[in-house]
Design an enzyme around this catalytic site. Structure first.
Site, PDB file in Angstrom:
ATOM      1  N   ASP A  40      -6.796 -27.315  -2.303  1.00 34.81           N
ATOM      2  CA  ASP A  40      -8.199 -27.560  -2.623  1.00 34.81           C
ATOM      3  C   ASP A  40      -8.352 -27.285  -4.116  1.00 34.81           C
ATOM      4  OD1 ASP A  40     -10.921 -27.496  -3.034  1.00 34.81           O
ATOM      5  OD2 ASP A  40     -11.292 -25.761  -1.750  1.00 34.81           O
ATOM      6  N   LYS A 104     -12.737 -30.910 -13.308  1.00 34.46           N
ATOM      7  CA  LYS A 104     -12.846 -31.875 -12.211  1.00 34.46           C
ATOM      8  C   LYS A 104     -14.011 -32.849 -12.458  1.00 34.46           C
ATOM      9  CE  LYS A 104     -13.109 -31.588  -7.191  1.00 34.46           C
ATOM     10  NZ  LYS A 104     -13.266 -30.601  -6.099  1.00 34.46           N
ATOM     11  N   GLU A 208     -13.824 -33.554   0.992  1.00 29.99           N
ATOM     12  CA  GLU A 208     -14.082 -32.132   1.249  1.00 29.99           C
ATOM     13  C   GLU A 208     -14.965 -31.898   2.484  1.00 29.99           C
ATOM     14  OE1 GLU A 208     -15.472 -31.023  -2.619  1.00 29.99           O
ATOM     15  OE2 GLU A 208     -13.461 -31.213  -3.471  1.00 29.99           O
ATOM     16  N   ASP A 231     -22.579 -27.939   0.999  1.00 29.31           N
ATOM     17  CA  ASP A 231     -21.616 -27.307   0.104  1.00 29.31           C
ATOM     18  C   ASP A 231     -22.339 -26.856  -1.160  1.00 29.31           C
ATOM     19  OD1 ASP A 231     -19.663 -26.677  -1.742  1.00 29.31           O
ATOM     20  OD2 ASP A 231     -18.408 -28.418  -1.319  1.00 29.31           O
TER      21      ASP A 231
END
Ligand SMILES: *[C@@H]1O[C@H](CO)[C@@H](O)[C@H](O)[C@H]1NC(C)=O
Ligand SMILES: *[C@@H]1O[C@H](CO)[C@@H](O)[C@H](O)[C@H]1NC(C)=O
Ligand SMILES: *[C@@H]1O[C@H](CO)[C@@H](O)[C@H](O)[C@H]1NC(C)=O
Ligand SMILES: *[C@@H]1O[C@H](CO)[C@@H](O)[C@H](O)[C@H]1NC(C)=O
Ligand SMILES: *[C@@H]1O[C@H](CO)[C@@H](O)[C@H](O)[C@H]1NC(C)=O
Length: 440
Positions: A40, A104, A208, A231
């Site tokens: 991850d 990211k 995810e 999330d």
């Protein structure tokens, strides 16, 4: 005809023998070591996990400082030393120009010069645009630059070495990677490259939210049709509505706010604390003290998930009530993506299927079978309460939300690795759903 049937029987027979031998064998033999790991590679934290054959348990490999994960930060010191994770985190204030994070956000994405100029305002390190429109980061006075993929590969390499040491194996060669649901092919490819740069083959890339649903075994449950994954990470809030059928997940809607996350709550608390420092002590505020305060405010926020109050710098008491007041406006924004998702799902039915007003096609908060929480910020008790009130149902919280995605990506790795007991399948169908962005 006859002989081929005999052949089948023979093969079937030897298969049964093998399976039976396997069943008895597994009770006496040590479990085989996992051949494939789950990574991850997160915006703020990165983690690695494995799926253990036989026990069927997922293990998140302990990272630095006995934590499950490490910050996705790389610091390039002037003497050439490269620090990762917590070691890099410690240099955010002292080596700001060459301590790179949030990469990211940039991976596999092209940007215009103007947008880079604007983004630059958010970061102390220098962001440049290469000739293809992709971003690179300056990591030295000699203006050496590095790509987001390379930063990713440095983080993955560290995690890979952790696994190798932990499992006492010589080389991890295969992995499954998780990526945000909204990542397009190019972003997925660039994330793959991060692994390929260190000679790890990516067997599958899963999103995810799907990983988080796998973590809770929702691919195995017949009575689950709709799953809502919330999330809340360090810098972003993302909500995804998934449908599940026969172990197959597909994303029905996504909404998110990429300007709302746990760090905003810290920041508000941090600024509040700065107002408490009296004028006589203002001269004590140096980069090291600020760094100390940042760590203390983060820790205080975490303490408040189990305690009624916390203390910052052995001096300032923050009650949970005060913390919730300081962050009142942020808590209000947390539910916004949920409203947007349900509005979108139902407007879609209205707009596109004019002659279909079948009310049973509608998905409302009542139709959600399971709610899955991901990201450390979902530990905030106020947030859990808001979500529970919204759905009139308790969210799944048994798995540490920081590693729920790691759990799921490791389960997917186990399934692909075909390890015993091989009893389930899980797949993901990509859909063309567009994410709803909530700007602030
Ligand atoms: C690491 O964490 C585990 C579990 O929380 C604990 O049992 C162990 O003592 C810790 N080790 C160190 C070196 O702190
Ligand atoms: C580089 O600098 C860091 C921090 O000043 C120091 O801890 C480290 O030992 C140095 N490394 C080398 C190879 O000189
Ligand atoms: C630039 O600086 C980095 C880090 O200080 C060093 O590793 C690299 O060799 C230097 N490159 C050149 C071309 O001088
Ligand atoms: C950036 O990406 C978009 C969409 O993929 C593409 O249309 C555009 O040409 C790209 N721009 C540059 C400068 O590569
Ligand atoms: C992604 O990579 C694959 C294989 O490496 C390639 O065929 C495909 O064109 C790439 N897609 C994008 C959008 O970069």
């Amino acid at each position: 005809m006859v002989s081929s049937e005999t052949g089948c029987t023979l093969i079937g027979g030897s298969l049964i023998v093998l399976l039976v031998a396997g069943y008895f064998g597994q009770q006496f033999l040590p479990a085989p070591k996992p051949k494939i790991v789950g990574f991850d590679l997160g915006t703020t934290y990165s983690c690695v996990g494995i799926y253990h054959a036989i026990s069927g348990l997922v293990e998140v490999i302990p990272a630095q400082r006995n934590r499950s994960c490490m910050p996705s930060i790389v610091s390039f010191l002037p003497n050439g030393t490269i620090l990762l994770g917590y070691d890099a985190f410690d240099h955010l204030e002292t080596n700001p120009k060459y301590t790179i994070y949030d990469t990211k956000r940039f991976i596999g994405k092209n940007f215009s010069l103007e947008s880079i100029k604007k983004i630059q305002e958010d970061y102390p390190f220098e962001i440049i645009r290469n000739e293809n429109g992709y971003v690179e980061f300056i990591i030295s006075d000699n203006r050496t630059s590095i790509t987001p993929q390379e930063i990713g590969s440095l983080l993955l390499k560290h995690l890979k070495e952790l696994v190798e040491k932990y499992l006492m194996i010589s080389k991890v060669k295969l992995c499954v990677l998780s990526v945000p649901a909204e990542f397009n092919d190019e972003q997925r490819n660039a994330t793959r490259q991060a692994a390929e740069l260190i000679d790890i083959k990516v067997e599958r890339v899963i999103s995810e939210p799907t990983a988080a649903a796998l973590a809770y075994g929702l691919h195995k449950r017949d009575n689950v049709r709709y799953v809502l994954v919330i999330d809340i990470g360090g810098g972003t809030t993302d909500v995804s509505l998934l449908s599940v059928q026969g172990g197959m997940f597909s994303t029905q809607a996504m909404a998110g706010n990429n300007r709302l996350g746990g760090q905003d709550f810290n920041q508000n608390l941090f600024h509040y604390i700065l107002t408490l420092i009296d004028d006589n002590n203002k001269d004590k505020i140096d980069p090291n003290f600020l760094q100390h305060l940042r760590i203390e405010t983060e820790k205080c926020k975490l303490d408040l998930t189990i305690l009624d109050q916390c203390i910052i710098n052995s001096k300032w008491i923050i009650t949970r009530k005060l913390f919730e007041d300081i962050n009142k406006d942020l808590f209000k924004k947390i539910l916004e993506p949920l409203d947007r998702i349900f509005a979108y799902i139902n407007s879609d039915i209205n707009d596109n299927d004019e002659d279909n007003d079948d009310i049973s096609n509608r998905v409302t908060a009542n139709n959600i079978d399971e709610i899955v929480l991901v990201g450390g910020s979902t530990r905030m008790l106020k947030i859990r309460q808001l979500i529970e009130d919204y759905f009139q149902k308790k969210p799944n919280i048994e798995i540490d939300p920081d590693v729920a995605v790691t759990h799921g990506v490791s389960i997917q790795a186990g399934i692909i690795g075909g390890v015993w007991p091989l009893t389930v399948t899980a797949t993901e169908v990509r859909t063309a759903v567009e994410k709803i962005h909530i700007e602030t």
